[in-house]
Design a protein around this motif. Structure first.
Motif, PDB file in Angstrom:
ATOM      1  N   GLU A 164     -17.969  12.256  10.025  1.00 18.62           N
ATOM      2  CA  GLU A 164     -18.187  10.998   9.313  1.00 18.62           C
ATOM      3  C   GLU A 164     -17.068  10.808   8.295  1.00 18.62           C
ATOM      4  O   GLU A 164     -16.722  11.729   7.569  1.00 18.62           O
ATOM      5  N   VAL A 165     -16.537   9.600   8.247  1.00 21.80           N
ATOM      6  CA  VAL A 165     -15.471   9.283   7.299  1.00 21.80           C
ATOM      7  C   VAL A 165     -15.948   8.143   6.416  1.00 21.80           C
ATOM      8  O   VAL A 165     -16.415   7.122   6.903  1.00 21.80           O
ATOM      9  N   ASP A 166     -15.831   8.336   5.120  1.00 25.02           N
ATOM     10  CA  ASP A 166     -16.205   7.306   4.161  1.00 25.02           C
ATOM     11  C   ASP A 166     -15.006   6.380   3.963  1.00 25.02           C
ATOM     12  O   ASP A 166     -13.985   6.798   3.412  1.00 25.02           O
ATOM     13  N   PRO A 167     -15.095   5.127   4.414  1.00 22.94           N
ATOM     14  CA  PRO A 167     -13.946   4.222   4.309  1.00 22.94           C
ATOM     15  C   PRO A 167     -13.580   3.868   2.876  1.00 22.94           C
ATOM     16  O   PRO A 167     -12.492   3.352   2.624  1.00 22.94           O
ATOM     17  N   THR A 168     -14.472   4.171   1.918  1.00 20.90           N
ATOM     18  CA  THR A 168     -14.152   3.879   0.523  1.00 20.90           C
ATOM     19  C   THR A 168     -13.575   5.096  -0.202  1.00 20.90           C
ATOM     20  O   THR A 168     -13.222   4.998  -1.375  1.00 20.90           O
ATOM     21  N   TYR A 193      -4.890   1.084   3.876  1.00 17.37           N
ATOM     22  CA  TYR A 193      -4.047   0.035   3.266  1.00 17.37           C
ATOM     23  C   TYR A 193      -2.626   0.149   3.809  1.00 17.37           C
ATOM     24  O   TYR A 193      -2.001  -0.860   4.139  1.00 17.37           O
ATOM     25  N   ASP A 194      -2.142   1.366   3.954  1.00 14.24           N
ATOM     26  CA  ASP A 194      -0.817   1.565   4.559  1.00 14.24           C
ATOM     27  C   ASP A 194      -0.805   1.090   6.011  1.00 14.24           C
ATOM     28  O   ASP A 194       0.126   0.415   6.444  1.00 14.24           O
ATOM     29  N   TYR A 195      -1.850   1.459   6.775  1.00 18.68           N
ATOM     30  CA  TYR A 195      -1.943   1.027   8.172  1.00 18.68           C
ATOM     31  C   TYR A 195      -1.991  -0.496   8.285  1.00 18.68           C
ATOM     32  O   TYR A 195      -1.520  -1.069   9.259  1.00 18.68           O
ATOM     33  N   ALA A 196      -2.585  -1.137   7.282  1.00 23.59           N
ATOM     34  CA  ALA A 196      -2.679  -2.602   7.269  1.00 23.59           C
ATOM     35  C   ALA A 196      -1.393  -3.220   6.729  1.00 23.59           C
ATOM     36  O   ALA A 196      -1.376  -4.393   6.349  1.00 23.59           O
ATOM     37  N   GLN A 197      -0.347  -2.415   6.709  1.00 22.05           N
ATOM     38  CA  GLN A 197       0.975  -2.851   6.241  1.00 22.05           C
ATOM     39  C   GLN A 197       0.910  -3.337   4.798  1.00 22.05           C
ATOM     40  O   GLN A 197       1.577  -4.279   4.407  1.00 22.05           O
ATOM     41  N   ARG A 198       0.054  -2.661   4.018  1.00 21.03           N
ATOM     42  CA  ARG A 198      -0.133  -2.951   2.592  1.00 21.03           C
ATOM     43  C   ARG A 198      -0.409  -4.437   2.377  1.00 21.03           C
ATOM     44  O   ARG A 198       0.182  -5.098   1.542  1.00 21.03           O
ATOM     45  N   ASN A 199      -1.379  -4.920   3.164  1.00 16.70           N
ATOM     46  CA  ASN A 199      -1.768  -6.320   3.140  1.00 16.70           C
ATOM     47  C   ASN A 199      -3.271  -6.403   2.864  1.00 16.70           C
ATOM     48  O   ASN A 199      -4.086  -5.992   3.692  1.00 16.70           O
ATOM     49  N   VAL A 200      -3.628  -6.913   1.692  1.00 18.30           N
ATOM     50  CA  VAL A 200      -5.029  -6.971   1.274  1.00 18.30           C
ATOM     51  C   VAL A 200      -5.870  -7.804   2.235  1.00 18.30           C
ATOM     52  O   VAL A 200      -6.986  -7.416   2.584  1.00 18.30           O
ATOM     53  N   ARG A 201      -5.345  -8.934   2.676  1.00 18.99           N
ATOM     54  CA  ARG A 201      -6.129  -9.789   3.590  1.00 18.99           C
ATOM     55  C   ARG A 201      -6.441  -9.079   4.905  1.00 18.99           C
ATOM     56  O   ARG A 201      -7.561  -9.160   5.410  1.00 18.99           O
ATOM     57  N   LEU A 202      -5.465  -8.380   5.451  1.00 17.29           N
ATOM     58  CA  LEU A 202      -5.675  -7.657   6.696  1.00 17.29           C
ATOM     59  C   LEU A 202      -6.678  -6.517   6.490  1.00 17.29           C
ATOM     60  O   LEU A 202      -7.580  -6.317   7.305  1.00 17.29           O
ATOM     61  N   LEU A 203      -6.548  -5.793   5.390  1.00 19.16           N
ATOM     62  CA  LEU A 203      -7.489  -4.718   5.101  1.00 19.16           C
ATOM     63  C   LEU A 203      -8.912  -5.262   4.945  1.00 19.16           C
ATOM     64  O   LEU A 203      -9.868  -4.664   5.426  1.00 19.16           O
ATOM     65  N   ALA A 204      -9.058  -6.405   4.302  1.00 19.59           N
ATOM     66  CA  ALA A 204     -10.378  -7.030   4.153  1.00 19.59           C
ATOM     67  C   ALA A 204     -10.973  -7.370   5.523  1.00 19.59           C
ATOM     68  O   ALA A 204     -12.175  -7.196   5.739  1.00 19.59           O
ATOM     69  N   MET A 205     -10.141  -7.846   6.434  1.00 16.48           N
ATOM     70  CA  MET A 205     -10.635  -8.134   7.790  1.00 16.48           C
ATOM     71  C   MET A 205     -11.094  -6.848   8.459  1.00 16.48           C
ATOM     72  O   MET A 205     -12.159  -6.821   9.090  1.00 16.48           O
ATOM     73  N   ASP A 212     -14.972  -9.278   1.793  1.00 17.86           N
ATOM     74  CA  ASP A 212     -14.086 -10.257   1.181  1.00 17.86           C
ATOM     75  C   ASP A 212     -12.940  -9.583   0.427  1.00 17.86           C
ATOM     76  O   ASP A 212     -12.988  -8.388   0.124  1.00 17.86           O
ATOM     77  N   VAL A 213     -11.935 -10.360   0.147  1.00 11.27           N
ATOM     78  CA  VAL A 213     -10.728  -9.876  -0.518  1.00 11.27           C
ATOM     79  C   VAL A 213     -11.071  -9.303  -1.892  1.00 11.27           C
ATOM     80  O   VAL A 213     -10.529  -8.268  -2.296  1.00 11.27           O
ATOM     81  N   GLU A 214     -11.979  -9.952  -2.615  1.00  9.58           N
ATOM     82  CA  GLU A 214     -12.363  -9.479  -3.953  1.00  9.58           C
ATOM     83  C   GLU A 214     -12.874  -8.046  -3.901  1.00  9.58           C
ATOM     84  O   GLU A 214     -12.523  -7.219  -4.743  1.00  9.58           O
ATOM     85  N   ARG A 215     -13.703  -7.737  -2.923  1.00 13.39           N
ATOM     86  CA  ARG A 215     -14.248  -6.373  -2.771  1.00 13.39           C
ATOM     87  C   ARG A 215     -13.122  -5.370  -2.540  1.00 13.39           C
ATOM     88  O   ARG A 215     -13.123  -4.284  -3.117  1.00 13.39           O
ATOM     89  N   ILE A 216     -12.166  -5.715  -1.703  1.00 12.85           N
ATOM     90  CA  ILE A 216     -11.028  -4.829  -1.435  1.00 12.85           C
ATOM     91  C   ILE A 216     -10.218  -4.622  -2.702  1.00 12.85           C
ATOM     92  O   ILE A 216      -9.808  -3.497  -3.016  1.00 12.85           O
ATOM     93  N   LEU A 217      -9.995  -5.689  -3.451  1.00 15.80           N
ATOM     94  CA  LEU A 217      -9.227  -5.565  -4.693  1.00 15.80           C
ATOM     95  C   LEU A 217      -9.923  -4.630  -5.674  1.00 15.80           C
ATOM     96  O   LEU A 217      -9.275  -3.809  -6.330  1.00 15.80           O
ATOM     97  N   VAL A 218     -11.244  -4.727  -5.760  1.00 13.27           N
ATOM     98  CA  VAL A 218     -12.001  -3.842  -6.651  1.00 13.27           C
ATOM     99  C   VAL A 218     -11.872  -2.394  -6.177  1.00 13.27           C
ATOM    100  O   VAL A 218     -11.647  -1.483  -6.983  1.00 13.27           O
ATOM    101  N   LEU A 219     -12.004  -2.168  -4.877  1.00 13.16           N
ATOM    102  CA  LEU A 219     -11.877  -0.803  -4.349  1.00 13.16           C
ATOM    103  C   LEU A 219     -10.486  -0.232  -4.630  1.00 13.16           C
ATOM    104  O   LEU A 219     -10.354   0.926  -5.042  1.00 13.16           O
ATOM    105  N   LEU A 220      -9.457  -1.032  -4.397  1.00 12.16           N
ATOM    106  CA  LEU A 220      -8.095  -0.559  -4.657  1.00 12.16           C
ATOM    107  C   LEU A 220      -7.900  -0.269  -6.137  1.00 12.16           C
ATOM    108  O   LEU A 220      -7.323   0.764  -6.511  1.00 12.16           O
ATOM    109  N   ALA A 221      -8.391  -1.161  -6.987  1.00 11.38           N
ATOM    110  CA  ALA A 221      -8.256  -0.971  -8.432  1.00 11.38           C
ATOM    111  C   ALA A 221      -9.044   0.255  -8.887  1.00 11.38           C
ATOM    112  O   ALA A 221      -8.573   1.030  -9.724  1.00 11.38           O
ATOM    113  N   GLU A 222     -10.231   0.430  -8.319  1.00  6.71           N
ATOM    114  CA  GLU A 222     -11.083   1.566  -8.681  1.00  6.71           C
ATOM    115  C   GLU A 222     -10.364   2.888  -8.469  1.00  6.71           C
ATOM    116  O   GLU A 222     -10.499   3.813  -9.254  1.00  6.71           O
ATOM    117  N   HIS A 223      -9.602   2.962  -7.413  1.00  7.83           N
ATOM    118  CA  HIS A 223      -8.910   4.204  -7.068  1.00  7.83           C
ATOM    119  C   HIS A 223      -7.465   4.238  -7.565  1.00  7.83           C
ATOM    120  O   HIS A 223      -6.738   5.189  -7.270  1.00  7.83           O
TER     121      HIS A 223
END
Length: 77
Positions: free
Chosen positions: A5-9, A18-30, A35-46
């Motif tokens: 099991e892998v925790d995506p967060t 994020y690297d695999y998504a070519q460092r693109n927040v919109r692609l990572l959110a997809m 949503d993009v806001e959730r991804i931004l919070v996760l990235l900021a959190e870490h």
């Protein structure tokens, strides 16, 4: 043998994806189906820094998420 099991967060998984998504927040959110806001919070959190293009587009939201954490001492996902 069961797949692990892998925790995506998890910080390492999130940064790698994020690297695999070519460092693109919109692609990572997809990919994460959120949503993009959730991804931004996760990235900021870490503390995962945004790419230059993402900083230009989402820097204000990213900084706001970091500021909320510094002010409140906890993340509000």
């Amino acid at each position: 043998m069961q797949p692990r099991e892998v925790d995506p967060t998890d910080e390492r998984v999130l940064e790698r994806n994020y690297d695999y998504a070519q460092r693109n927040v919109r692609l990572l959110a997809m990919w994460y189906e959120c949503d993009v806001e959730r991804i931004l919070v996760l990235l900021a959190e870490h503390g995962i820094e945004l790419s230059r293009n993402d900083r230009l587009e989402f820097g204000t939201q990213y900084r706001a998420a970091r500021d909320r954490f510094e002010r409140d001492g906890e993340w509000t996902h």
